[in-house]
Design an enzyme around this catalytic site. Structure first.
Site, PDB file in Angstrom:
ATOM      1  N   GLU A  95       0.834  -1.204   0.000  1.00 50.51           N
ATOM      2  CA  GLU A  95       0.000   0.000   0.000  1.00 50.51           C
ATOM      3  C   GLU A  95       0.873   1.260   0.000  1.00 50.51           C
ATOM      4  OE1 GLU A  95      -3.022  -0.255  -0.740  1.00 50.51           O
ATOM      5  OE2 GLU A  95      -3.160  -2.415  -0.411  1.00 50.51           O
ATOM      6  N   HIS A 116       1.797   2.072  -3.531  1.00 48.63           N
ATOM      7  CA  HIS A 116       0.720   2.792  -4.223  1.00 48.63           C
ATOM      8  C   HIS A 116       0.716   4.249  -3.782  1.00 48.63           C
ATOM      9  CE1 HIS A 116      -1.239  -0.612  -6.040  1.00 48.63           C
ATOM     10  NE2 HIS A 116      -1.617  -1.173  -4.906  1.00 48.63           N
TER      11      HIS A 116
HETATM   12 ZN    ZN Z   1      -2.581  -2.995  -4.741  1.00 47.98          ZN
END
Ligand code: ZN
Ligand code: ADP
Ligand code: MG
Length: 600
Positions: A419, A422
């Site tokens: 995460e 991202h």
């Molecule tokens: Zn992902």
């Protein structure tokens, strides 16, 4: 209709009870039979010779006999023994044995009963099938409900954010209230109006509000009501629907989810012939009444692109009304409508909430208010506060939290780095939407979520935005590769979405320099209509290459960005492992502390 239903229920109940009864009888009988000892046939012959038999009762091939001392036995004779052996009965007579024959034993009564019941069932099933296929059961033939004008409590006031659509349908309501006035000035009312819009924007609600506003009879039907297994049922239901409608001087027919019947003809699905019949019947009926006859057909769909073009021709659904996603003002009005049902804290600002929910449909906003109220109740509060709305929005956006899902420590670490990957790319790319939240609390089907939220309403996307989106989606996989030296299936969905964006950029949006502004129909882009250029194998190959290049460019952008900001990614991952969720402010703080590059 209610009676019919309940009487049918009573019938089934009776049938089941009867079956149980018959079965129970059978069991009881076989139990009862056990009490009489079964002996070899030779025993009977021996006892006859000895003159010890008092009574013989013939029961088919079974013989029940009682001895002079009162004991009873049962035996099986060879097949047709009694009838074939002419000497048997006279011998019994000679020995003064009481002789009797039971032609219809309860054994046979039992099987006759079962047979009769079976036949009755088969007859019933056949009869029902016949009535269904010939469309003679009214309750099945037409599932339309005639809405009593007074019963529909929904009015135009309950629908917000779709002012243009309301304006257009208002005209139809006016016409139905005073058809005379309209034709006097030569106004022509469309025969068919198609409400078009994404799911949850209030098409069904709008139709119901027309029913509430117009004092005219209103016939509801759903496209799926007409899609049946048996050939001809759908068509006969359409016929019935229009026959009912014509009984009234003026009335509205509403067909929800028209695409269920109105798909373009010429597919190869199993039910396709039945659907074609149904659609043809609909076309015939719509052609069959004059424009000012007083029947207006309204239909709703969220897939106008797959409708059969014949439906959209003049004289049919020639007027389309768009019921779009609400803008910020519309969202506020919709929130106001639904918030009326709950007690709001004084500091809840619906305008603020409307601003923070770009892209939400009316249904999602209704859901938001409901979820907020549920959170308040769960906290034991009577009034709904800002905090409840925040949590409700996260739930609607990202799915419900699944705190009970247990993750291994390694999975948590993987998720945190994934995460963070991202998030860093999203935070640093100039054309991306701002970050809303990063979390490693499992939500819905995801183990972790990085959520962006656009600042305002978005109606179109730029090429840069889409390229950034692909890079952000790649960020998760790259962080795993760089920090944990691993690839997991967790990135599967990211990869799928990135590929989909790239494919649409090439095939639908004309954003590939090499292939130009053309719409390409490819196997990976299975449009159900015939739109777009059919392409040669060579072009298909180039499409694949372009899609591949777009994704790989996004991958490279993200890889460089993460490699350059390793410190920020690991700082964010560590922070996530500690606190599980970071909001926009917290994300900025983490990046500012550990990155030389300023975030946007
Ligand atoms: Zn992902
Ligand atoms: P559609 O038929 O377009 O998929 P629905 O009419 O079924 O959407 O909407 C579902 C629910 O969402 C409605 O019952 C209503 O509570 C809410 N809703 C949707 N759109 C609106 C709107 N424009 N105004 C008020 N409520 C709405
Ligand atoms: Mg609907």
């Amino acid at each position: 209709m209610f009676f019919r239903k309940s009487s049918r229920r009573v019938f089934w109940l009776a049938a089941v009870l009867a079956l149980i009864l018959v079965a129970a009888l059978g069991v009881a009988r076989s139990r009862g039979g056990e009490r009489i000892a079964q002996v070899p046939f030779s025993d009977l012959l021996q006892q006859l010779d000895r003159g010890a038999v008092a009574e013989v009762v013939v029961d088919g091939d079974a013989l029940n006999f009682r001895l002079t001392d009162g004991r009873a036995y049962r035996t099986m004779a060879p097949a047709n023994y009694v009838t074939a052996n002419a000497a048997f009965v006279p011998e019994l007579a000679k020995k003064k044995v009481r002789f009797d024959v039971r032609t219809s034993s309860d054994q046979t009564a039992y099987s006759y009963g079962a047979l009769a019941l079976g036949l009755a069932f088969m007859g019933l099933i056949g009869f029902t099938l016949f009535r269904v296929t010939s469309g003679r059961i009214p309750a099945l033939e037409s599932k339309t409900r005639e809405a009593d004008a007074h019963a529909s409590t929904v009015t135009f006031d309950d629908v917000a954010g779709v002012d243009e659509a309301k304006e257009e349908v208002k005209e139809i309501v006016d016409f139905l209230r005073e058809p005379g006035r309209f034709s006097a000035i030569g106004g022509r009312i469309p025969k068919g109006v198609l409400l078009v819009g994404p799911p949850g924007t209030g098409k069904t609600l709008l139709a119901k509000s027309i029913a509430g506003e117009a004092k005219a009879p209103f016939l509801f039907a759903s496209g799926s009501d007409f899609v049946e297994m048996y050939a001809g049922v759908g068509a006969s239901r359409i016929r019935k629907l229009f026959r009912d409608a014509r009984r009234h001087p003026s009335c509205i027919i509403f067909v929800d989810e028209l695409d269920a019947v109105g798909r373009s003809r010429g597919g190869n699905s199993l039910s396709h012939e039945e659907r074609e019949q149904t659609l043809n019947q609909l076309l015939v009926e719509m052609d069959g009444f004059a424009p000012n006859q007083g029947v207006v057909v309204i239909a709703a769909t969220n897939r106008p692109d797959i409708l059969d073009p014949a439906l959209l021709r003049p004289g049919r659904f020639d007027r389309q009304v768009t019921v779009g996603a609400p803008d910020v003002k519309g969202r506020e009005q919709i929130l106001r409508i639904h918030a009326k049902r709950v007690a709001l804290d004084a500091e809840v600002n619906l305008r603020q909430i409307a601003r923070g929910t770009p892209g939400f449909s009316g249904a999602e906003l209704a859901n938001l208010v409901n979820e907020a109220a549920l959170f308040a109740v769960r906290c034991g509060r009577q009034i709904v506060t800002d905090v409840d709305f925040d949590r409700a929005r996260d739930k609607v956006l990202m799915g419900a939290e699944r705190k009970s899902l247990s993750m291994s420590e390694h999975e948590r670490i993987t998720c945190a780095y994934h995460e963070s990957g991202h998030a860093i790319v999203a935070a640093l790319l100039p054309h991306a939407d701002p970050l809303h939240k990063v979390t490693i609390i499992p939500r819905g089907r995801a183990l972790g979520v990085t959520m962006q939220l656009p600042e305002g309403d978005r109606h179109t996307h730029t090429r840069e935005f889409l390229e950034a989106q692909i890079a952000i989606l790649m960020g998760g996989r790259i962080a795993e590769e760089l920090f944990l030296r691993q690839m997991t299936s967790g990135a599967g969905n990211d990869i799928e979405r990135a590929t989909d964006i790239a494919r649409r950029m090439v095939c639908e949006f004309g954003m590939s320099a090499a292939l130009g502004p053309l719409a390409y129909r490819t196997p990976g882009n299975p449009w159900e209509t015939d739109k777009g250029a059919g392409i040669s194998e060579a072009t298909a190959h180039r499409v694949d290459e372009e899609v591949h290049d777009l994704v790989m460019r996004g991958y490279e952008t993200a890889r460089q960005m993460i490699a350059k900001n390793r410190a920020a990614v690991s700082a964010m991952a560590e922070e996530l492992l500690l606190v599980e969720s970071l909001d926009a402010e917290a994300i900025k703080a983490v990046i500012a502390k550990s990155s030389s590059v300023p975030s946007n």
